[in-house]
Design an enzyme around this catalytic site. Structure first.
Site, PDB file in Angstrom:
ATOM      1  N   HIS A   1     -35.006   0.548 -32.623  1.00 36.37           N
ATOM      2  CA  HIS A   1     -35.923   1.168 -31.211  1.00 36.37           C
ATOM      3  C   HIS A   1     -36.508  -0.398 -31.365  1.00 36.37           C
ATOM      4  O   HIS A   1     -37.944  -0.080 -32.026  1.00 36.37           O
ATOM      5  CB  HIS A   1     -36.797   2.324 -31.631  1.00 36.37           C
ATOM      6  CG  HIS A   1     -35.767   3.674 -31.839  1.00 36.37           C
ATOM      7  ND1 HIS A   1     -35.637   3.786 -31.122  1.00 36.37           N
ATOM      8  CD2 HIS A   1     -35.125   3.755 -32.486  1.00 36.37           C
ATOM      9  CE1 HIS A   1     -34.751   5.067 -30.510  1.00 36.37           C
ATOM     10  NE2 HIS A   1     -34.433   5.276 -31.753  1.00 36.37           N
TER      11      HIS A   1
ATOM     12  N   GLY B   1     -33.358   8.461 -27.573  1.00 40.26           N
ATOM     13  CA  GLY B   1     -33.710   9.939 -27.900  1.00 40.26           C
ATOM     14  C   GLY B   1     -32.493  10.781 -28.128  1.00 40.26           C
ATOM     15  O   GLY B   1     -32.048  10.099 -29.126  1.00 40.26           O
ATOM     16  N   GLU B   2     -31.823  12.036 -27.364  1.00 42.22           N
ATOM     17  CA  GLU B   2     -30.492  12.195 -27.314  1.00 42.22           C
ATOM     18  C   GLU B   2     -29.499  12.248 -26.225  1.00 42.22           C
ATOM     19  O   GLU B   2     -29.755  12.380 -25.238  1.00 42.22           O
ATOM     20  CB  GLU B   2     -30.996  13.869 -27.859  1.00 42.22           C
ATOM     21  CG  GLU B   2     -30.462  14.929 -28.357  1.00 42.22           C
ATOM     22  CD  GLU B   2     -29.612  13.828 -29.596  1.00 42.22           C
ATOM     23  OE1 GLU B   2     -30.244  13.573 -30.512  1.00 42.22           O
ATOM     24  OE2 GLU B   2     -28.127  13.799 -30.213  1.00 42.22           O
ATOM     25  N   SER B   3     -28.753  11.564 -27.043  1.00 50.40           N
ATOM     26  CA  SER B   3     -28.171  11.114 -25.608  1.00 50.40           C
ATOM     27  C   SER B   3     -27.057  11.890 -24.999  1.00 50.40           C
ATOM     28  O   SER B   3     -26.405  12.264 -24.016  1.00 50.40           O
ATOM     29  CB  SER B   3     -26.932  10.098 -26.252  1.00 50.40           C
ATOM     30  OG  SER B   3     -26.058  10.159 -27.337  1.00 50.40           O
TER      31      SER B   3
ATOM     32  N   GLU C   1     -38.702  -0.714 -29.334  1.00 50.95           N
ATOM     33  CA  GLU C   1     -39.456   0.238 -28.342  1.00 50.95           C
ATOM     34  C   GLU C   1     -40.642   0.304 -29.761  1.00 50.95           C
ATOM     35  O   GLU C   1     -41.691   0.905 -28.913  1.00 50.95           O
ATOM     36  CB  GLU C   1     -39.371   1.050 -27.590  1.00 50.95           C
ATOM     37  CG  GLU C   1     -38.214   1.608 -28.041  1.00 50.95           C
ATOM     38  CD  GLU C   1     -36.720   2.047 -28.410  1.00 50.95           C
ATOM     39  OE1 GLU C   1     -36.621   0.863 -28.961  1.00 50.95           O
ATOM     40  OE2 GLU C   1     -36.630   3.079 -28.265  1.00 50.95           O
TER      41      GLU C   1
ATOM     42  N   ILE D   1     -32.664   5.287 -36.388  1.00 51.23           N
ATOM     43  CA  ILE D   1     -33.139   6.660 -36.041  1.00 51.23           C
ATOM     44  C   ILE D   1     -32.379   7.605 -35.833  1.00 51.23           C
ATOM     45  O   ILE D   1     -31.518   7.456 -34.464  1.00 51.23           O
ATOM     46  CB  ILE D   1     -34.392   7.439 -35.344  1.00 51.23           C
ATOM     47  CG1 ILE D   1     -35.627   5.922 -35.934  1.00 51.23           C
ATOM     48  CG2 ILE D   1     -35.014   7.793 -35.833  1.00 51.23           C
ATOM     49  CD1 ILE D   1     -36.855   6.342 -34.596  1.00 51.23           C
ATOM     50  N   ARG D   2     -31.523   7.887 -36.874  1.00 53.18           N
ATOM     51  CA  ARG D   2     -29.696   8.653 -36.220  1.00 53.18           C
ATOM     52  C   ARG D   2     -28.597   7.168 -35.710  1.00 53.18           C
ATOM     53  O   ARG D   2     -28.922   8.183 -34.446  1.00 53.18           O
ATOM     54  CB  ARG D   2     -30.374   9.808 -36.181  1.00 53.18           C
ATOM     55  CG  ARG D   2     -30.505  10.989 -37.526  1.00 53.18           C
ATOM     56  CD  ARG D   2     -29.890  12.675 -36.289  1.00 53.18           C
ATOM     57  NE  ARG D   2     -31.546  12.092 -34.910  1.00 53.18           N
ATOM     58  CZ  ARG D   2     -30.661  12.730 -33.766  1.00 53.18           C
ATOM     59  NH1 ARG D   2     -29.480  13.292 -34.085  1.00 53.18           N
ATOM     60  NH2 ARG D   2     -31.628  13.622 -33.017  1.00 53.18           N
TER      61      ARG D   2
ATOM     62  N   ARG E   1     -22.352   7.937 -33.204  1.00 54.04           N
ATOM     63  CA  ARG E   1     -23.182   8.629 -33.191  1.00 54.04           C
ATOM     64  C   ARG E   1     -23.641   9.531 -34.208  1.00 54.04           C
ATOM     65  O   ARG E   1     -22.236   9.925 -35.244  1.00 54.04           O
ATOM     66  CB  ARG E   1     -22.574  10.051 -31.834  1.00 54.04           C
ATOM     67  CG  ARG E   1     -22.518   9.928 -30.708  1.00 54.04           C
ATOM     68  CD  ARG E   1     -23.258  10.842 -30.030  1.00 54.04           C
ATOM     69  NE  ARG E   1     -24.057  11.671 -29.993  1.00 54.04           N
ATOM     70  CZ  ARG E   1     -24.236  12.826 -30.078  1.00 54.04           C
ATOM     71  NH1 ARG E   1     -23.029  13.573 -30.068  1.00 54.04           N
ATOM     72  NH2 ARG E   1     -25.791  13.414 -30.280  1.00 54.04           N
TER      73      ARG E   1
ATOM     74  N   CYS F   1     -30.459   2.771 -28.633  1.00 54.98           N
ATOM     75  CA  CYS F   1     -30.044   4.168 -28.932  1.00 54.98           C
ATOM     76  C   CYS F   1     -29.033   4.790 -28.523  1.00 54.98           C
ATOM     77  O   CYS F   1     -28.025   4.382 -28.356  1.00 54.98           O
ATOM     78  CB  CYS F   1     -31.557   4.496 -30.155  1.00 54.98           C
ATOM     79  SG  CYS F   1     -30.761   5.632 -31.927  1.00 54.98           S
TER      80      CYS F   1
HETATM   81  N1  GLN Z   1     -28.819  10.344 -32.848  1.00 60.38           N
HETATM   82  C1  GLN Z   1     -28.841  10.225 -30.883  1.00 60.38           C
HETATM   83  C2  GLN Z   1     -27.776  10.500 -30.255  1.00 60.38           C
HETATM   84  O1  GLN Z   1     -26.634  10.769 -30.624  1.00 60.38           O
HETATM   85  C3  GLN Z   1     -29.063   9.098 -30.575  1.00 60.38           C
HETATM   86  C4  GLN Z   1     -30.490   8.656 -31.884  1.00 60.38           C
HETATM   87  C5  GLN Z   1     -31.418   8.116 -31.635  1.00 60.38           C
HETATM   88  O2  GLN Z   1     -31.917   7.079 -30.234  1.00 60.38           O
HETATM   89  N2  GLN Z   1     -32.846   7.347 -31.849  1.00 60.38           N
HETATM   90  O3  GLN Z   1     -28.170  10.496 -29.007  1.00 60.38           O
END
Ligand code: GLN
Length: 199
Positions: free
Chosen positions: A180, A46-48, A182, A135-136, A107, A78
């Site tokens: 990921h 997700g987005e940390s 999942e 993914i990113r 990150r 991630c």
């Molecule tokens: N770039 C996201 C972060 O810094 C992580 C991306 C992800 O979980 N797919 O949290």
């Protein structure tokens, strides 16, 4: 065994589905009281930065810190890997790092959203490769003593910089992947987590 999936933000439903595929039921963790009885905790992608803020406001930061201090089993993917690491580069100044595993991460170290990619990974202990969706994703920049690297990924970081970096790491009670598992219908890391991380 009692599996909890941190459900503040991110792809917690996909983790529940990954466990369901191997007949493991899991419960969502949103508040400190949800941690009662949990033996295995998943930190989703997700987005940390967002998850970090919600950990503070929900009061879960303390409860999870205590869980880790008591050697509770944790699996982060991630963004979840970022939260479990010891040191975060390019994070927000106030971003939480639980330090459950002695690694440093950068990150978005593979680039921006458009640089997201998939790769086949050889994971120690699995007999066939696993498809990794990055993914990113964070890049692991340092691995401390006591951390085992279970898989690496080779990536072209730009002019004359093709490098292999850790993609799955573990210690006694924490498992992390920069991709990921999942989202690719392959629950083998989830199975490793519930089978090998007995507390
Ligand atoms: N770039 C996201 C972060 O810094 C992580 C991306 C992800 O979980 N797919 O949290």
């Amino acid at each position: 065994m009692n599996v909890g999936v941190l459900a503040l933000q991110g792809d917690f439903r996909e983790h529940q589905e990954a466990f369901a595929r191997i007949d493991v039921s899991s419960k969502l963790v949103r508040l400190p009281k949800d941690m009662v009885g949990i033996t295995h905790l998943v930190f989703p992608g997700g987005e940390s930065t967002a998850i970090s803020m919600l950990l503070e406001s929900s009061g879960l930061f303390g409860a999870i810190g205590e869980f880790l201090a008591n050697q509770g089993a944790c699996f982060g993917t991630c963004a979840g890997m970022i939260l479990l690491s010891k040191e975060i580069h390019d994070g927000r100044a106030d971003q939480i790092a639980f330090g459950g595993i002695d690694i440093s991460v950068r990150r978005n170290g593979f680039g921006r959203q458009v640089d997201s990619f998939e790769a086949d990974l050889q994971v120690k202990g699995l007999d066939t490769p696993m498809r990794g969706a990055f993914i990113r994703a964070p890049v692991v920049t340092r691995v401390g003593a006591g951390v085992e690297v279970l898989a690496s990924v080779t990536y072209d970081f730009g002019p004359n910089r093709i490098e292999s970096v850790p993609a799955v790491c573990r210690n006694a009670n924490v498992l992390v992947s920069s991709f990921h598992p999942e989202v690719t219908n392959d629950s083998r890391l989830h199975k490793l987590f519930v089978d090998d991380f007995r507390v």
